[in-house]
Design a protein around this motif. Sequence first.
Motif, PDB file in Angstrom:
ATOM      1  N   MET A   1       0.850  -1.193   0.000  1.00 52.60           N
ATOM      2  CA  MET A   1       0.000   0.000   0.000  1.00 52.60           C
ATOM      3  C   MET A   1       0.880   1.234   0.000  1.00 52.60           C
ATOM      4  O   MET A   1       1.801   1.354   0.803  1.00 52.60           O
ATOM      5  CB  MET A   1      -0.903   0.004   1.237  1.00 52.60           C
ATOM      6  N   SER A   2       0.614   2.178  -0.909  1.00 53.92           N
ATOM      7  CA  SER A   2       1.378   3.412  -0.963  1.00 53.92           C
ATOM      8  C   SER A   2       0.948   4.337   0.154  1.00 53.92           C
ATOM      9  O   SER A   2      -0.231   4.512   0.409  1.00 53.92           O
ATOM     10  CB  SER A   2       1.151   4.122  -2.307  1.00 53.92           C
ATOM     11  N   ALA A   3       1.912   4.928   0.820  1.00 53.80           N
ATOM     12  CA  ALA A   3       1.608   5.862   1.898  1.00 53.80           C
ATOM     13  C   ALA A   3       1.592   7.277   1.363  1.00 53.80           C
ATOM     14  O   ALA A   3       2.118   7.564   0.289  1.00 53.80           O
ATOM     15  CB  ALA A   3       2.653   5.726   3.000  1.00 53.80           C
ATOM     16  N   GLU A   4       0.978   8.168   2.143  1.00 46.72           N
ATOM     17  CA  GLU A   4       1.069   9.584   1.816  1.00 46.72           C
ATOM     18  C   GLU A   4       2.520   9.991   1.958  1.00 46.72           C
ATOM     19  O   GLU A   4       3.206   9.622   2.900  1.00 46.72           O
ATOM     20  CB  GLU A   4       0.192  10.395   2.772  1.00 46.72           C
ATOM     21  N   ILE A   5       3.012  10.773   0.991  1.00 48.25           N
ATOM     22  CA  ILE A   5       4.399  11.200   1.044  1.00 48.25           C
ATOM     23  C   ILE A   5       4.461  12.704   1.133  1.00 48.25           C
ATOM     24  O   ILE A   5       3.654  13.414   0.538  1.00 48.25           O
ATOM     25  CB  ILE A   5       5.185  10.699  -0.187  1.00 48.25           C
ATOM     26  N   THR A   6       5.410  13.210   1.899  1.00 47.84           N
ATOM     27  CA  THR A   6       5.598  14.644   2.053  1.00 47.84           C
ATOM     28  C   THR A   6       6.896  15.025   1.387  1.00 47.84           C
ATOM     29  O   THR A   6       7.972  14.584   1.804  1.00 47.84           O
ATOM     30  CB  THR A   6       5.617  15.035   3.537  1.00 47.84           C
ATOM     31  N   LEU A   7       6.799  15.821   0.325  1.00 51.02           N
ATOM     32  CA  LEU A   7       7.964  16.173  -0.443  1.00 51.02           C
ATOM     33  C   LEU A   7       8.557  17.514  -0.036  1.00 51.02           C
ATOM     34  O   LEU A   7       9.730  17.771  -0.249  1.00 51.02           O
ATOM     35  CB  LEU A   7       7.597  16.222  -1.944  1.00 51.02           C
ATOM     36  N   GLY A   8       7.724  18.374   0.547  1.00 48.78           N
ATOM     37  CA  GLY A   8       8.183  19.726   0.837  1.00 48.78           C
ATOM     38  C   GLY A   8       8.115  20.578  -0.414  1.00 48.78           C
ATOM     39  O   GLY A   8       8.190  20.077  -1.533  1.00 48.78           O
ATOM     40  N   TYR A   9       7.965  21.897  -0.245  1.00 52.10           N
ATOM     41  CA  TYR A   9       7.872  22.781  -1.396  1.00 52.10           C
ATOM     42  C   TYR A   9       9.225  22.823  -2.094  1.00 52.10           C
ATOM     43  O   TYR A   9      10.259  23.035  -1.469  1.00 52.10           O
ATOM     44  CB  TYR A   9       7.450  24.192  -0.973  1.00 52.10           C
ATOM     45  N   ILE A  10       9.262  22.600  -3.374  1.00 50.38           N
ATOM     46  CA  ILE A  10      10.508  22.491  -4.115  1.00 50.38           C
ATOM     47  C   ILE A  10      10.707  23.749  -4.951  1.00 50.38           C
ATOM     48  O   ILE A  10       9.938  24.013  -5.879  1.00 50.38           O
ATOM     49  CB  ILE A  10      10.498  21.254  -5.037  1.00 50.38           C
ATOM     50  N   LYS A 131       2.109  23.908  -0.813  1.00 49.04           N
ATOM     51  CA  LYS A 131       3.219  24.559  -0.110  1.00 49.04           C
ATOM     52  C   LYS A 131       4.025  23.557   0.708  1.00 49.04           C
ATOM     53  O   LYS A 131       5.248  23.676   0.848  1.00 49.04           O
ATOM     54  CB  LYS A 131       2.699  25.686   0.793  1.00 49.04           C
ATOM     55  N   GLN A 132       3.349  22.558   1.258  1.00 50.82           N
ATOM     56  CA  GLN A 132       4.018  21.570   2.102  1.00 50.82           C
ATOM     57  C   GLN A 132       4.477  20.334   1.333  1.00 50.82           C
ATOM     58  O   GLN A 132       5.131  19.448   1.884  1.00 50.82           O
ATOM     59  CB  GLN A 132       3.084  21.145   3.243  1.00 50.82           C
ATOM     60  N   GLY A 133       4.114  20.272   0.044  1.00 52.67           N
ATOM     61  CA  GLY A 133       4.456  19.098  -0.749  1.00 52.67           C
ATOM     62  C   GLY A 133       3.752  17.850  -0.278  1.00 52.67           C
ATOM     63  O   GLY A 133       4.283  16.742  -0.334  1.00 52.67           O
ATOM     64  N   ARG A 134       2.510  18.013   0.186  1.00 51.19           N
ATOM     65  CA  ARG A 134       1.751  16.894   0.768  1.00 51.19           C
ATOM     66  C   ARG A 134       0.983  16.197  -0.354  1.00 51.19           C
ATOM     67  O   ARG A 134      -0.043  16.678  -0.820  1.00 51.19           O
ATOM     68  CB  ARG A 134       0.810  17.417   1.848  1.00 51.19           C
ATOM     69  N   ILE A 135       1.508  15.065  -0.775  1.00 48.69           N
ATOM     70  CA  ILE A 135       0.980  14.362  -1.949  1.00 48.69           C
ATOM     71  C   ILE A 135       0.775  12.891  -1.624  1.00 48.69           C
ATOM     72  O   ILE A 135       1.629  12.258  -0.992  1.00 48.69           O
ATOM     73  CB  ILE A 135       1.945  14.508  -3.146  1.00 48.69           C
ATOM     74  N   ARG A 136      -0.349  12.362  -2.060  1.00 48.69           N
ATOM     75  CA  ARG A 136      -0.634  10.935  -1.906  1.00 48.69           C
ATOM     76  C   ARG A 136      -0.621  10.293  -3.290  1.00 48.69           C
ATOM     77  O   ARG A 136      -1.317  10.743  -4.203  1.00 48.69           O
ATOM     78  CB  ARG A 136      -2.008  10.745  -1.260  1.00 48.69           C
ATOM     79  N   GLU A 137       0.168   9.267  -3.446  1.00 40.80           N
ATOM     80  CA  GLU A 137       0.189   8.545  -4.710  1.00 40.80           C
ATOM     81  C   GLU A 137      -0.924   7.502  -4.694  1.00 40.80           C
ATOM     82  O   GLU A 137      -0.953   6.633  -3.814  1.00 40.80           O
ATOM     83  CB  GLU A 137       1.538   7.868  -4.924  1.00 40.80           C
ATOM     84  N   ILE A 138      -1.835   7.597  -5.654  1.00 41.35           N
ATOM     85  CA  ILE A 138      -2.957   6.655  -5.695  1.00 41.35           C
ATOM     86  C   ILE A 138      -2.980   5.907  -7.018  1.00 41.35           C
ATOM     87  O   ILE A 138      -2.405   6.341  -8.021  1.00 41.35           O
ATOM     88  CB  ILE A 138      -4.307   7.359  -5.460  1.00 41.35           C
ATOM     89  N   ASP A 139      -3.659   4.760  -6.990  1.00 42.31           N
ATOM     90  CA  ASP A 139      -3.843   3.955  -8.195  1.00 42.31           C
ATOM     91  C   ASP A 139      -4.963   4.545  -9.045  1.00 42.31           C
ATOM     92  O   ASP A 139      -5.832   5.269  -8.548  1.00 42.31           O
ATOM     93  CB  ASP A 139      -4.233   2.519  -7.833  1.00 42.31           C
TER      94      ASP A 139
END
Length: 307
Positions: A1-10, A131-139
């Motif tokens: 299961m893919s988790a929510e990932i936090t990338l941060g603002y790039i 702004k926080q790079g809060r991204i969830r990878e989904i199918d």
Amino acid sequence: MSAEITLGYIPGVSSEITLFVNPTAGRGRGAHAAQPAASALREAGFSVRTVVGTDAADALARLRADVREGTGAVIAVGGDGVVSLALQALAGTAVPLGVVAAGTGNDFARSMGLPVREPERAGHLAAEALKQGRIREIDLGRAGDTWYGTVLCSGFDSRVNDRGNRMRLPLGRFKYDLAILAELAAFRPFPYRITLDGGRVIETEATLVAVGNGSSYGGGMRICADAEPDDGLFDVTVVGDCGRGTLLKVFPQVYKGTHLSHPKVTVHRAAEVTLESAGLTAYADGERLGPLPVTARCVPGALRLLT
């Protein structure tokens, strides 16, 4: 299961955001929802470009051009129809999707736990996620060249859609209520051949079959209530050969997802599903795909979703 990932603002990622708007969604709610969403993004320091097409094909062409030109994100404002169009442009790309759900059904937002008919809150959520790079990878599901995020269905519900789409009058939701009554009058189960992951074959009489990447369709009907959009598998809900009386008893349970415990309902899990049944069509995310047979594949991590 893919988790929510936090990338941060790039730094260097485009701060220009595309607002992809269906102004007619939810009887005009889409147009009203666009303004608070745009304001929230601008307050967060983003530049906002609005895309509104003359029709679906034009809107999709414009959106694809924005994606090619390097937009920082796409915020879909409207209902499941505009989200479905956005998926066709964004699937498999690095451009994230935000959703301001302002339509009639809003099943994609419901399935993903996003705000529904709260445009200001949804706009702020998207801005904060960017702004926080809060991204969830989904199918996503893919059937032919079409991507979908929630449910592909066929059977009784697709017959209702087919009949409703053929009716000129009455207008609005009442047309589909009449279509339900007409289909109930002529109701019979359909012979299906269901192939899971290219191997296991199920031949059965069924009322409907739903292939769920997300949990709900039809404005909150939780037909695939336990489906998770980031586990690499579909939940395949098969409603068996129930009669009209049983169907009328089971149908209300769909809104709570409690129908899954009914003896006429079975659930299978697979990454690839082929449905075959003569004379039936398939719909995905509420949009008509065409006649069966159809094969759907679950594509892991195909979309980056702002959450």
